[in-house]
Write a protein that holds these residues in place. Structure first.
Motif, mmCIF file in Angstrom:
data_model
loop_
_atom_site.group_PDB
_atom_site.id
_atom_site.type_symbol
_atom_site.label_atom_id
_atom_site.label_comp_id
_atom_site.label_asym_id
_atom_site.label_seq_id
_atom_site.Cartn_x
_atom_site.Cartn_y
_atom_site.Cartn_z
ATOM 1 N N ARG A 1 11.931 6.516 9.335
ATOM 2 C CA ARG A 1 11.233 7.773 8.979
ATOM 3 C C ARG A 1 11.282 8.746 10.165
ATOM 4 O O ARG A 1 11.581 8.343 11.298
ATOM 5 C CB ARG A 1 9.782 7.461 8.616
ATOM 6 N N MET B 1 0.870 -1.183 0.000
ATOM 7 C CA MET B 1 0.000 0.000 0.000
ATOM 8 C C MET B 1 0.906 1.233 0.000
ATOM 9 O O MET B 1 1.355 1.681 1.049
ATOM 10 C CB MET B 1 -0.865 0.010 1.261
ATOM 11 N N ASP B 2 1.176 1.770 -1.174
ATOM 12 C CA ASP B 2 2.166 2.851 -1.255
ATOM 13 C C ASP B 2 1.558 4.126 -1.840
ATOM 14 O O ASP B 2 0.641 4.060 -2.658
ATOM 15 C CB ASP B 2 3.349 2.377 -2.109
ATOM 16 N N GLY C 1 1.875 9.419 1.278
ATOM 17 C CA GLY C 1 2.551 10.705 1.458
ATOM 18 C C GLY C 1 2.359 11.590 0.235
ATOM 19 O O GLY C 1 2.043 12.779 0.356
ATOM 20 N N ARG C 2 2.545 11.002 -0.950
ATOM 21 C CA ARG C 2 2.398 11.785 -2.191
ATOM 22 C C ARG C 2 0.959 12.239 -2.378
ATOM 23 O O ARG C 2 0.693 13.342 -2.833
ATOM 24 C CB ARG C 2 2.868 10.949 -3.393
ATOM 25 N N ARG D 1 1.901 14.493 5.429
ATOM 26 C CA ARG D 1 1.929 13.069 5.098
ATOM 27 C C ARG D 1 0.957 12.249 5.952
ATOM 28 O O ARG D 1 0.343 11.292 5.480
ATOM 29 C CB ARG D 1 3.353 12.519 5.298
HETATM 30 C C1 IPE Z 1 2.747 3.990 2.240
HETATM 31 O O1 IPE Z 1 2.757 5.313 1.805
HETATM 32 C C2 IPE Z 1 2.531 3.861 3.731
HETATM 33 C C3 IPE Z 1 3.701 3.417 4.489
HETATM 34 C C4 IPE Z 1 4.846 3.082 3.991
HETATM 35 C C5 IPE Z 1 3.558 3.357 5.928
HETATM 36 P P1 IPE Z 1 4.056 6.186 1.925
HETATM 37 O O2 IPE Z 1 4.068 6.840 3.267
HETATM 38 O O3 IPE Z 1 5.264 5.411 1.584
HETATM 39 O O4 IPE Z 1 3.782 7.293 0.813
HETATM 40 P P2 IPE Z 1 4.829 7.852 -0.258
HETATM 41 O O5 IPE Z 1 5.410 6.674 -0.959
HETATM 42 O O6 IPE Z 1 5.854 8.628 0.496
HETATM 43 O O7 IPE Z 1 3.997 8.694 -1.158
#
Ligand code: IPE
Ligand code: IPE
Ligand code: MG
Length: 249
Positions: free
Chosen positions: A72, A20-21, A24-25, A34
């Motif tokens: 992170r 599930m990616d 954040g974007r 985010r």
């Molecule tokens: C996925 O979305 C969720 C997790 C990894 C917890 P991201 O947080 O990686 O979102 P992007 O890839 O930065 O857009």
């Protein structure tokens, strides 16, 4: 006609794994931080889990937090852990209503105690459900999982309870977090990234991969059905020739 009605019910993957990616974007596109994306991502989880049940999928594994995600910023990690606790406690009644049982894979002891407790309670409260199995990969990475398996096998060889000649694929499978769970036939990753990011390296050995540009908060059950339909149009040869598959036995 809904995509669901087009699905061949005889050929539904019994196990789907999803990276599930893109939370954040997605949030950035909305001019938000985010964390907002992670919150919206929960709505996708709810909808996709419901869709998986409707399609007749038996296991769905969701990559929710990787070993690498601990690196992170602290505010984001803390927010994700809080979101995990609140989501699990809020969604458990719905899981029971939908006959879904919850499981988790990963280095669960590395989770904050409140999180682990909530998780264990929900696992226990849903353990009698006989429908879809929802498996959350939390603080999970495949290299961690394989390293743990190797350590345990080596210990057993050292203490004489296991002979090297008895190390088989089956034995290794039984040392993984996914013991007893069939390998995913389909792996989906959202957000346009084409990589595994340390997810289920062993178990995905023969999975079909489906990549979509959609960001996770935009991905809903109809997108899951589209992925299943795409899977159903593939020929899974497992090393054989196409002719061998179509010839009568
Ligand atoms: C996925 O979305 C969720 C997790 C990894 C917890 P991201 O947080 O990686 O979102 P992007 O890839 O930065 O857009
Ligand atoms: C993979 O997404 C992990 C999860 C979805 C939980 P990431 O966003 O962490 O992966 P990379 O950093 O793009 O490889
Ligand atoms: Mg990402």
């Amino acid at each position: 006609m809904s995509q669901l009605q087009l699905i061949d019910k005889q050929n539904v993957p019994q196990h789907i794994a999803i990276i599930m990616d893109g939370n954040g974007r997605w949030a950035k596109q909305q001019g938000e931080n985010r964390i907002f994306g992670h919150y919206e991502g929960v709505n996708s989880v709810r909808d996709v889990v419901e869709g998986a049940g409707e399609a007749g999928v038996k296991y769905i594994t969701l990559y929710a937090f990787s070993t690498e995600n601990w690196n992170r910023p602290k505010e984001e990690v803390d927010a994700l852990m809080e979101l995990l606790v609140s989501t699990i406690s809020m969604e458990t009644p719905q899981l029971n209503k939908k006959n879904v049982s919850l499981q988790a894979i990963g280095n669960l002891n590395s989770l904050p105690p409140a999180c682990l407790q909530e998780l264990n309670e929900s696992i226990e409260m849903t353990s009698k459900n006989t429908g879809l199995k929802l498996i959350l990969a939390l603080s999970y990475s495949a290299k961690w999982e394989l390293t743990e398996a190797v350590k345990h096998i080596a210990e057993n060889v050292k203490n004489g309870t296991l002979a090297v000649k008895d190390i088989s694929e089956k034995l290794i499978e039984n040392e993984l977090c996914t013991k007893g769970i069939p390998d995913p036939e389909l792996m989906i990753r959202t957000s346009g990234e084409h990589r595994i990011s340390n997810f289920l390296l062993w178990q995905l050995a023969y999975a079909e991969f489906y990549f979509t540009e959609k960001l996770w908060p935009e991905f809903r059950k109809d997108d899951l059905f589209t992925a299943i339909l795409n899977y159903q149009n593939r020929e899974r040869r497992f090393g054989k020739t196409s002719e061998q598959l179509t010839q009568p036995k």
